[in-house]
Scaffold this motif. Structure first.
Motif, PDB file in Angstrom:
ATOM      1  N   LYS A   1       0.776  -1.274  -0.015  1.00  0.00           N
ATOM      2  CA  LYS A   1      -0.013   0.015  -0.036  1.00  0.00           C
ATOM      3  C   LYS A   1       0.829   1.389  -0.061  1.00  0.00           C
ATOM      4  O   LYS A   1       2.224   1.306   0.375  1.00  0.00           O
ATOM      5  N   PRO A   2       0.348   2.242  -0.554  1.00  0.00           N
ATOM      6  CA  PRO A   2       1.156   3.849  -0.590  1.00  0.00           C
ATOM      7  C   PRO A   2       1.502   4.034   0.744  1.00  0.00           C
ATOM      8  O   PRO A   2       0.588   3.932   1.714  1.00  0.00           O
ATOM      9  N   ASP A   3       2.698   4.438   0.880  1.00  0.00           N
ATOM     10  CA  ASP A   3       3.105   4.813   2.325  1.00  0.00           C
ATOM     11  C   ASP A   3       3.139   6.532   2.191  1.00  0.00           C
ATOM     12  O   ASP A   3       3.610   7.144   1.477  1.00  0.00           O
TER      13      ASP A   3
ATOM     14  N   LEU B   1      -6.407   3.963  -8.608  1.00  0.00           N
ATOM     15  CA  LEU B   1      -6.642   2.504  -8.383  1.00  0.00           C
ATOM     16  C   LEU B   1      -6.050   1.687  -9.517  1.00  0.00           C
ATOM     17  O   LEU B   1      -5.471   2.013 -10.391  1.00  0.00           O
ATOM     18  N   ALA B   2      -6.144   0.386  -9.087  1.00  0.00           N
ATOM     19  CA  ALA B   2      -5.474  -0.807  -9.638  1.00  0.00           C
ATOM     20  C   ALA B   2      -5.413  -0.953 -11.122  1.00  0.00           C
ATOM     21  O   ALA B   2      -4.348  -1.166 -11.789  1.00  0.00           O
ATOM     22  N   ASP B   3      -6.550  -0.828 -11.656  1.00  0.00           N
ATOM     23  CA  ASP B   3      -6.953  -1.206 -13.166  1.00  0.00           C
ATOM     24  C   ASP B   3      -6.282   0.027 -14.013  1.00  0.00           C
ATOM     25  O   ASP B   3      -6.454   1.182 -14.019  1.00  0.00           O
ATOM     26  N   PRO B   4      -5.827  -0.291 -15.211  1.00  0.00           N
ATOM     27  CA  PRO B   4      -5.425   0.773 -16.111  1.00  0.00           C
ATOM     28  C   PRO B   4      -6.632   1.508 -16.611  1.00  0.00           C
ATOM     29  O   PRO B   4      -7.920   1.110 -16.733  1.00  0.00           O
ATOM     30  N   PRO B   5      -6.448   2.862 -17.183  1.00  0.00           N
ATOM     31  CA  PRO B   5      -7.569   3.496 -17.862  1.00  0.00           C
ATOM     32  C   PRO B   5      -7.900   2.907 -19.079  1.00  0.00           C
ATOM     33  O   PRO B   5      -7.044   2.257 -19.680  1.00  0.00           O
TER      34      PRO B   5
ATOM     35  N   PHE C   1     -14.919   1.425  -4.110  1.00  0.00           N
ATOM     36  CA  PHE C   1     -14.247   2.205  -3.384  1.00  0.00           C
ATOM     37  C   PHE C   1     -14.571   3.560  -2.711  1.00  0.00           C
ATOM     38  O   PHE C   1     -14.613   3.720  -1.791  1.00  0.00           O
ATOM     39  N   LYS C   2     -15.496   4.017  -3.545  1.00  0.00           N
ATOM     40  CA  LYS C   2     -16.439   5.121  -2.933  1.00  0.00           C
ATOM     41  C   LYS C   2     -16.975   4.723  -1.612  1.00  0.00           C
ATOM     42  O   LYS C   2     -17.096   5.479  -0.504  1.00  0.00           O
ATOM     43  N   ALA C   3     -17.750   3.721  -1.678  1.00  0.00           N
ATOM     44  CA  ALA C   3     -18.597   3.065  -0.567  1.00  0.00           C
ATOM     45  C   ALA C   3     -17.479   2.817   0.636  1.00  0.00           C
ATOM     46  O   ALA C   3     -18.012   3.227   1.749  1.00  0.00           O
ATOM     47  N   GLN C   4     -16.351   2.334   0.364  1.00  0.00           N
ATOM     48  CA  GLN C   4     -15.527   2.014   1.584  1.00  0.00           C
ATOM     49  C   GLN C   4     -15.061   3.477   2.205  1.00  0.00           C
ATOM     50  O   GLN C   4     -14.679   3.698   3.271  1.00  0.00           O
ATOM     51  N   ALA C   5     -14.616   4.477   1.163  1.00  0.00           N
ATOM     52  CA  ALA C   5     -14.062   5.758   1.556  1.00  0.00           C
ATOM     53  C   ALA C   5     -15.081   6.485   2.447  1.00  0.00           C
ATOM     54  O   ALA C   5     -14.672   7.231   3.465  1.00  0.00           O
TER      55      ALA C   5
ATOM     56  N   GLY D   1      -7.255  -1.972  -3.593  1.00  0.00           N
ATOM     57  CA  GLY D   1      -7.222  -1.139  -4.829  1.00  0.00           C
ATOM     58  C   GLY D   1      -6.550  -0.119  -5.226  1.00  0.00           C
ATOM     59  O   GLY D   1      -6.021   0.091  -6.052  1.00  0.00           O
ATOM     60  N   VAL D   2      -6.072   0.565  -3.970  1.00  0.00           N
ATOM     61  CA  VAL D   2      -5.437   1.855  -4.092  1.00  0.00           C
ATOM     62  C   VAL D   2      -3.886   1.405  -4.349  1.00  0.00           C
ATOM     63  O   VAL D   2      -3.363   0.631  -3.485  1.00  0.00           O
ATOM     64  N   VAL D   3      -3.314   1.994  -5.464  1.00  0.00           N
ATOM     65  CA  VAL D   3      -2.150   1.437  -5.576  1.00  0.00           C
ATOM     66  C   VAL D   3      -1.150   2.960  -5.619  1.00  0.00           C
ATOM     67  O   VAL D   3       0.253   2.733  -5.531  1.00  0.00           O
TER      68      VAL D   3
END
Length: 545
Positions: A44-46, A70-74, A119-123, A160-162
């Motif tokens: 995870k990002p520091d 997020l993890a998947d490419p655009p 992701f929005k729901a978790q945030a 999912g956060v990269v």
């Protein structure tokens, strides 16, 4: 430095238009090696080492703005791999540009939307004080967020956060110019000035535009009308920020001088993408809350790149000749991403996504940033634009000439440095001390003059850079001396607006600029500045005009 950047952009896109070679074609970029970020925790990002700008919001809260990847490419970079989802990147599909309307694109966008909603729901469980401003899927799979700094660790730990990027506030970095860069020679080879740029759409990310300017009239000054643009703004839909006005003028509630305007086949569209700026900094009283240009920077870059030919100009009634953009027959779309204090990266990323949707052939970005292209969130958006066939021209910056001062170092942009023409708009400053001694200086100016002797003063001690607005009553019509540096030149004239004028001097050799200041102002080079300081230091009762 803005002029040649836009000129160079236009010169290239003009060539594409006139030779009939079709859209700009990108060569896929593949890295020789990959940089692995060791500063991460359990994948995870520091965020402990992030250098974040904190802001006091219009509501009084201290907040930070970030961009979460997020993890998947655009969409523009997806080369396949997800079960049941075909590639959408033009490098794989073989298309000249990104096909936004294809069934494969729509399926992949739906896939990304589902991941982002999760992701929005978790945030949202982290608290109601987290605000999502932009979401993007075409250029960057991610979201921009405004939140208390204490919530960063929570967001970084979500599935999912990269990557998390600081959302930085960046700064926006004539008739002789076409000949100066040999555009007039190119015009002759490509069908003449009256055809240069025909059919090309130039998207400009900047401070907005003054739509009534004759550089954007339809028909042009030669009475030649424009054909409809190849793509109508908004016709391919809107980015994940949702629908918004494609010709955003006439918000008289914010400023009664924001006249309504109907876009035409020259100025095809004008968006306002200052969502993060308004959420974090807020607009000044009377600042336009639309695509209209408060600053003049965006109108300048747009007209230089693609303004009509044959435009007669004057300043304060003084004729200044006839001007032309370098691709005068190109279409223009403005994406306002900057307000008075600068330009948030998340607003720029959202605007790049919309520009791709609008089918622009070229993007002009006369704004700072990109000196670390693999950690600057705007740069992946530019790479996505490049890979979809969009030519991206970006400013090399206003710094230098020392090492490590060049902006926009990614290989997917055409990074263009400044040059200087032989033409300047100069003004004479006459100073007289109480003992009768006098000094005459020359500097750059396009503002009105001061025709009566006026006291010349320094700001309070320690505030020579004029970095912040001075309290009402600090000045009362005097000419204020300010040193250049740290903030935008025009911002300094706003900060001393209680004065009657400003003398802005360079502490070192930096070149002169004819800015559209808030009060009558003259910009002095370092030698003239040194003479000014010496005269002020050895005389009293100095009056100027």
């Amino acid at each position: 430095m803005l002029i040649v950047l836009s000129l160079f952009l236009s010169f290239n896109v003009t060539a594409f238009a006139q030779q009939g070679t079709g859209p700009f074609t990108a060569t896929p970029i593949q890295p020789d090696s990959q940089f692995i970020d060791e500063a991460s925790k359990d994948g995870k990002p520091d965020v402990s080492s992030l250098k974040l700008q904190s802001f006091v919001s219009p509501g009084g809260e201290r907040l930070v703005s970030i961009i979460v990847e997020l993890a998947d490419p655009p969409l523009a970079a997806y080369t396949g791999g997800a079960v049941g989802l075909a590639p959408t990147a033009p490098a794989v599909t073989g298309g000249e540009m990104l096909d936004l309307s294809s069934a494969d694109s729509q399926r992949y966008l739906d896939y990304l939307a589902g991941k982002q909603e999760a992701f929005k729901a978790q945030a949202s469980r982290a608290g109601p004080d987290i605000r999502i401003v932009h979401t993007c899927k075409a250029t960057l799979n991610g979201l921009s967020m405004v939140l208390p700094e204490s919530k960063l660790e929570v967001i970084a730990s979500l599935p999912g956060v990269v990557a998390i990027y600081p959302d930085e506030l960046q700064k926006p970095d004539t008739e002789v110019s076409p000949g100066f860069i040999s555009a007039t020679t190119a015009w002759k080879q490509l069908g003449g000035q009256k055809k240069a740029g025909e059919g090309i759409i130039v998207g400009v990310l900047d401070t907005g535009i003054w739509p009534e300017h004759p550089s954007f009239s339809d028909p042009d000054p030669f009475s030649k009308s424009y054909s409809p643009p190849p793509v109508v703004p908004g016709s391919n839909g809107f980015g994940s920020c949702g629908p918004r006005s494609t010709c955003d003028f006439g918000n008289t509630a914010a400023n009664p001088n924001d006249a309504p305007f109907t876009c035409n086949n020259k100025l095809n569209g004008a968006y306002s993408f200052i969502d993060t700026y308004k959420a974090v900094v807020g607009l000044l009283p009377g600042e336009f809350d639309s695509a209209r240009d408060d600053n003049g920077h965006g109108t300048h870059t747009s007209s230089t790149a693609a303004g009509n030919g044959g435009v007669t100009v004057s300043i304060f009634g003084v004729p200044r000749g006839t001007v032309s953009g370098i691709a005068p027959r190109a279409h223009v779309i403005m994406y306002r991403v900057c307000a008075f204090e600068g330009c948030f990266q998340s607003d720029s990323v959202a605007a790049v996504e919309q520009a791709i949707l609008d089918g622009v052939n070229a993007i002009n970005f006369s704004i700072s940033g990109g000196n670390a292209p693999y950690s600057d969130p705007v740069e992946p958006a530019f790479r996505s634009a490049y890979e979809t066939g969009v030519f991206v021209s970006a400013s090399a910056g206003n710094s230098g000439p020392t090492a490590d001062t060049v902006n926009h170092r990614g290989p997917w942009t055409m990074t263009v440095a400044a040059s200087t023409t032989y033409r300047h708009f100069l003004s004479t400053v006459s100073l007289t001390a109480d003992n009768g001694d006098s000094l005459t200086l020359s500097g750059a100016s396009v503002t009105d003059d001061i025709s009566t002797p006026t006291p010349v003063v320094f700001p309070p001690t320690g505030q020579e850079l004029c970095l912040d607005p001075f309290a009402p009553g600090t000045f009362n019509g005097e000419i204020i001396i300010c040193q250049r540096g740290v903030i935008a030149r025009v911002a300094k004239s706003f900060n001393v607006a209680g004065g009657g004028g400003m003398l802005l001097y360079n502490p070192t050799l930096q070149g002169l600029a004819t800015d559209n200041h808030f009060i009558p102002s003259v910009h002095l080079e370092n030698d003239a500045g040194a003479a000014l300081l010496d005269f002020m230091g050895t005389h009293s009762g100095v009056m100027g005009m």
